[in-house]
Design a protein around this motif. Structure first.
Motif, PDB file in Angstrom:
ATOM      1  N   ASP A 163       0.833  -1.212   0.000  1.00 33.56           N
ATOM      2  CA  ASP A 163       0.000   0.000   0.000  1.00 33.56           C
ATOM      3  C   ASP A 163       0.865   1.258   0.000  1.00 33.56           C
ATOM      4  OD1 ASP A 163      -2.243  -1.519   0.009  1.00 33.56           O
ATOM      5  OD2 ASP A 163      -2.793  -1.128   2.099  1.00 33.56           O
ATOM      6  N   GLU A 164       1.887   1.249   0.833  1.00 33.98           N
ATOM      7  CA  GLU A 164       2.734   2.442   0.924  1.00 33.98           C
ATOM      8  C   GLU A 164       3.515   2.640  -0.377  1.00 33.98           C
ATOM      9  OE1 GLU A 164       2.282   4.230   3.681  1.00 33.98           O
ATOM     10  OE2 GLU A 164       3.514   5.859   2.892  1.00 33.98           O
ATOM     11  N   CYS A 165       3.965   1.545  -0.972  1.00 31.29           N
ATOM     12  CA  CYS A 165       4.672   1.637  -2.254  1.00 31.29           C
ATOM     13  C   CYS A 165       3.763   2.224  -3.332  1.00 31.29           C
ATOM     14  CB  CYS A 165       5.170   0.265  -2.701  1.00 31.29           C
ATOM     15  SG  CYS A 165       6.571  -0.350  -1.750  1.00 31.29           S
ATOM     16  N   ARG A 166       2.508   1.825  -3.310  1.00 32.35           N
ATOM     17  CA  ARG A 166       1.588   2.379  -4.309  1.00 32.35           C
ATOM     18  C   ARG A 166       1.410   3.877  -4.111  1.00 32.35           C
ATOM     19  NH1 ARG A 166      -2.193  -2.529  -3.772  1.00 32.35           N
ATOM     20  NH2 ARG A 166      -1.633  -3.792  -5.584  1.00 32.35           N
ATOM     21  N   ARG A 167       1.315   4.293  -2.856  1.00 33.60           N
ATOM     22  CA  ARG A 167       1.200   5.738  -2.619  1.00 33.60           C
ATOM     23  C   ARG A 167       2.453   6.465  -3.114  1.00 33.60           C
ATOM     24  NH1 ARG A 167      -2.091   4.146   1.853  1.00 33.60           N
ATOM     25  NH2 ARG A 167      -0.295   3.652   3.148  1.00 33.60           N
ATOM     26  N   ALA A 168       3.600   5.867  -2.861  1.00 37.35           N
ATOM     27  CA  ALA A 168       4.841   6.485  -3.343  1.00 37.35           C
ATOM     28  C   ALA A 168       4.804   6.640  -4.856  1.00 37.35           C
ATOM     29  CB  ALA A 168       6.041   5.632  -2.928  1.00 37.35           C
TER      30      ALA A 168
END
Lengths: 248, 248, 248, 248, 248, 248
Positions: A163-168
């Motif tokens: 999830d955090e990678c997608r936000r990045a």
């Protein structure tokens, strides 16, 4: 060549995982051994954990020197003990944070870091500054998962990291993501598949950089500021370090 | 207030000297105790010495916490273990390199550092970068004397330091000189007399900064990245650090 | 020691408040007098206000020199006239912005500033750059209240400042907050209680730093670029500054 | 357009010289008037001189506003009062230091500054930092001549400046030299002839930049941080500044 | 003077538009000719397009040298071939990105860039870094319109640019906006009217800067790193560049 | 893997030498082919030479794409066309300047560059800035030998390079030297023997970094700013580049 991957924490499951990740990318002629200190924190999530772990890292390098190791990787994203380790050997010593940063700048112009806990972000920031990559990194992000959750609670951790990678990817104007923990070494491929842009993990990056340095016939400079430490007396529990002199 | 000056090396003569220097500037209400680790290097002249000494520094802070110390000074110019030490306490922890840099910028626009061995210059450079003072420091100079010569061979060392300070004054376009070693704490006045511009020494500077922080009712922030480390297991020789929780 | 706190604006209520705040943290041996120019702006909210106020600050320092003042604090967050004031005296001169920044970096790794009006943010940014703290400050925030509202409309102003401080705490990944106006000197404790992380205010910080410098036997360097100005003629309304020579 | 060159010091010979230099490069449609404050230092060689001179500069801008001046040049190499002056007008205001730096980077990749007194070097350094040209300037050099020697002792001053320019050319790996004093405005051609690489002088550079801004229909932004100061009360000798409101 | 505006792409409609924009601001004595390469990309939206276009730019400069051109403008926001072009001539060569940045810092303290496609943002970032304006630019924004939409689909493009400019104005704490594409040269006035803060466009800015340099009697430094290239052999399709020697 | 080393100049003797140097360090599974453009400068010693050579580099990459090349090295120390080349391929593209810088920071804390002509120093400086290594490089030095002297006048060139390397070692406080020209690829060992500290050469460094990237399963990011260029029309001599679309 004999490459030693040092896991600075004392969790053997992580050492095994890191060793496997390293071996997956090692060249045919590279023998990879993974070790860990016998004493130290089970995970590294603070400056304090890092400072203590550095002792174990340095002892592992001293052990490696007696075993003719040709290159070392320090497999914790804060690169604990890196400069000190370099003083102890003619072999190259590569930290996984620095390795990941170098690789990221070779394949993209800007990257973000996704790490475990927000509180370790400042460690990454300091490394970026010292290594020269402050402006190449858009943002240091945290999935807010403790390091050992990567061992014990894998699927939840994995999902938060993705999830955090997608936000990045969607918010940071980047070309690549750097994973900010040695414990994520086995997840790189899966994350990259989910996220759809290059994902760089430091253990594997460091293995290849170590091979590269050795392949050039180079090693840590012994001229100037990374020269062997001046032999001297150490007292008490560190007495065994007294009079340490270069083994080769 | 009880201020503890931690000499990160294990040379008791230097601890005594540092303690005296600290007491000379301490305010009336400041009780100053000087300690040293029981284990570690007798002097600190490399990244390796520094990394090992950090363990002793941190143990001294843990000891101090049980003794209700109100502020700590880390009396080695590389500020070993500074960030980690800050995590362990609500009290302020001041490194002598950072203290000297802060003081220098309050009384001059540019300064130079005169340290012991050239090889430790890179440590000072990295600190300057992380603290934000890269452009305030014109030059890091070395008198090329081993740290313990300050104890054993004082007059020769003194003369070489003064020579280097004079060169700094004459060549560097500076307003002040920072002495780059805790072992020079007793020489400040004499050097300043010879050189004729302000000479700043870190032990004394750190004592006054520590008093300043305490006097403001402030201490190390426990919010965010200097919060107490998460309690966790440590193994082997470091087992006693397991489950460490804030004492206050 | 005699410490003079100079309020660069001409609002006597603010001078009184600043003087009280200073006295609350002054050491037993520190006599604190608070003054203000007889001529100048009633509040400082622009580069223009700052430039005019600098004249008053410098005149106050000249007056202080005749009264054997031992240290000066310039109590406006833009540090107006700081470098010029230092040229006029052997005593230390501390600006409250610089003081707050120094203190913040001693107890945290990153801080944000909460100031009055957004338009003064650029002044803080320029100071951060010149002092070396650009990367230590995450963000300059404004509560968008005119300075004199702090005097006349205290509770509304207070509430807006607290709101902005909370946003800083929650969004900025910081360990401390710096209050960006001398007029907030009396609010620090209350704000800190509400916000729950260290809040640093410059007037009090500067008092302690001034005491620290004096306690070390140091003062503004008279060697090099902060030397006394060369005596020369001034014309017209500034004729009284002609031939100015060091009084001590 | 009416361009006003403000000499921040009160030496009328220098004002005349600066005015002539400005007129030599002014475009046909540019009417150039040169003024100086009635009160202030006869030369500017310190932060103190600068701070006092800023008042005169700002008063000259206020006067200019009543006279429908279209652009201002501040003709002292420290750019005293520049930001404040910009707040007072919609017209562009150009400092001669900034103008020279901008021009230098348009015709070379690296330049050095040759100024009058070494002690003013720090002023140039701070400007370079704030304007973004730190890395474009190789070195700030001083001929060690007081400003008024340029008026009174021209040939000796000239010869020392040329010597320093030659050293800059031969030692600094530069493509251009910036003259660091408004009082050198008449010497540019002669120095360039002697030294053999482009020599840039700020008064003339600023005239052309001011024409350029006006020619684009642009002026100082009144949106955001250079907006007109909020009208307010000034006391005492500065009372006439009270309630200052934009004249146009 | 004869000023040549080189449109680095081969779209003649854009060349005409750029030429008109340039002429609108040119001084009475400035003759402006607008040219474009006969070979190259029809628009420039990537590093690749830029690299190819640089050849055409350089050939246009060589042509200009034979025609006694007095100054050149490179009218693409990436400033393609700028350093190389400067090597070829004693005349000034101004890039429109650099011109816009310089102008923006003369009338505001901080600006944002609004460009066409997000992917070209990195080119602007690299220029900001090399020119020294990294900290003066708050943000590089993209309206996400292809360059040629400015020709073919003007009203939609215009509306997206204005929307992005408004966001910049409202969110970025800036005083001015820089338009990041030569193809926007005709839109400046309309955008400025809609957005209400200064809008700077590079073609016009570069014309005025080129006039300014020429007006000072300056040109590209031929001393040091922008000296004429050493004459040498070129092979194949570039053989005509062999033995190139300065024409004047 | 098939690694293509592109010599950006058209001197086939240099291409052969560079190819040999590359093969000496290539891993067993790495097939190395060395190519050069058919059109362009015979050596690269200026921004102009670089800009022209970039076309040839990019055409070589396009050719390589049709031949399923797995990685590219651009073998000129200015890294001409690097960003543009990366846009054209999913394969990694490594410049020899960047490669040498990365390697140098892995084995030392500070390095100096020894290049051919002083005038190319600015190219290296700009690369250091963009890559983040400005503070890792102490000094850019030139032996003042034209590039082709390395081919035609080997022993004199060699001796001047060694002299300059010795000066770097003795004066610069460094741990390693970077050779600043692809034409020095065959001299590394000999120089290192004479000088006695690690000497890093970019061609070989780039080969190993390219192998490292490929070994990790990584390639140039096609997400964001290094994505394939948008297909478009090119005119005239560059018409063959029209509608270029990713081949794989």
């Amino acid at each position: 060549m004999h490459l030693r991957v040092i896991n600075p924490n004392t969790t053997s499951a992580m050492t095994a995982k890191i060793g496997e990740a390293a071996r997956r990318v090692g060249a045919p002629g590279t023998r990879i051994s993974a070790t860990q200190p016998d004493s130290g924190p089970v995970s590294i999530e603070s400056h304090f954990d890092e400072a203590i772990s550095a002792v174990g890292v340095l002892e592992e390098v001293l052990t490696g020197e007696r075993e003719d190791v040709d290159a070392y990787v320090i497999a914790c994203f804060g690169d604990p003990g890196l400069m000190a380790a370099r003083e102890l050997t003619r072999a190259p010593v590569i930290g996984i944070a620095e390795a990941a940063f170098h690789m990221a700048t070779l394949i993209s112009t800007r990257f973000s870091i996704v790490t475990t806990l927000g509180r370790t972000g400042i460690i990454a920031e300091h490394l970026l500054e010292n290594y020269g990559f402050r402006h190449h990194c858009r943002r240091v992000r945290a999935a807010e998962i403790p390091v050992l959750d990567l061992e014990e609670n894998g699927s939840v951790a994995m999902s938060r990291i993705i999830d955090e990678c997608r936000r990045a990817r969607d918010e940071d104007s980047i070309g690549a993501i750097v994973l900010g923990c040695g414990g994520m070494a086995d997840l790189t491929g899966a994350i990259a598949n989910e996220v759809g842009l290059p994902v760089i993990e430091g253990v594997t990056a460091a293995v290849k950089l170590a091979e590269a340095v050795v392949g050039l016939g180079l090693g840590t400079s012994k001229y100037g500021d990374l020269a062997f430490p001046r032999p001297k007396a150490f007292t008490g529990r560190f007495e065994r370090l007294s009079g340490l002199a270069p083994s080769r």
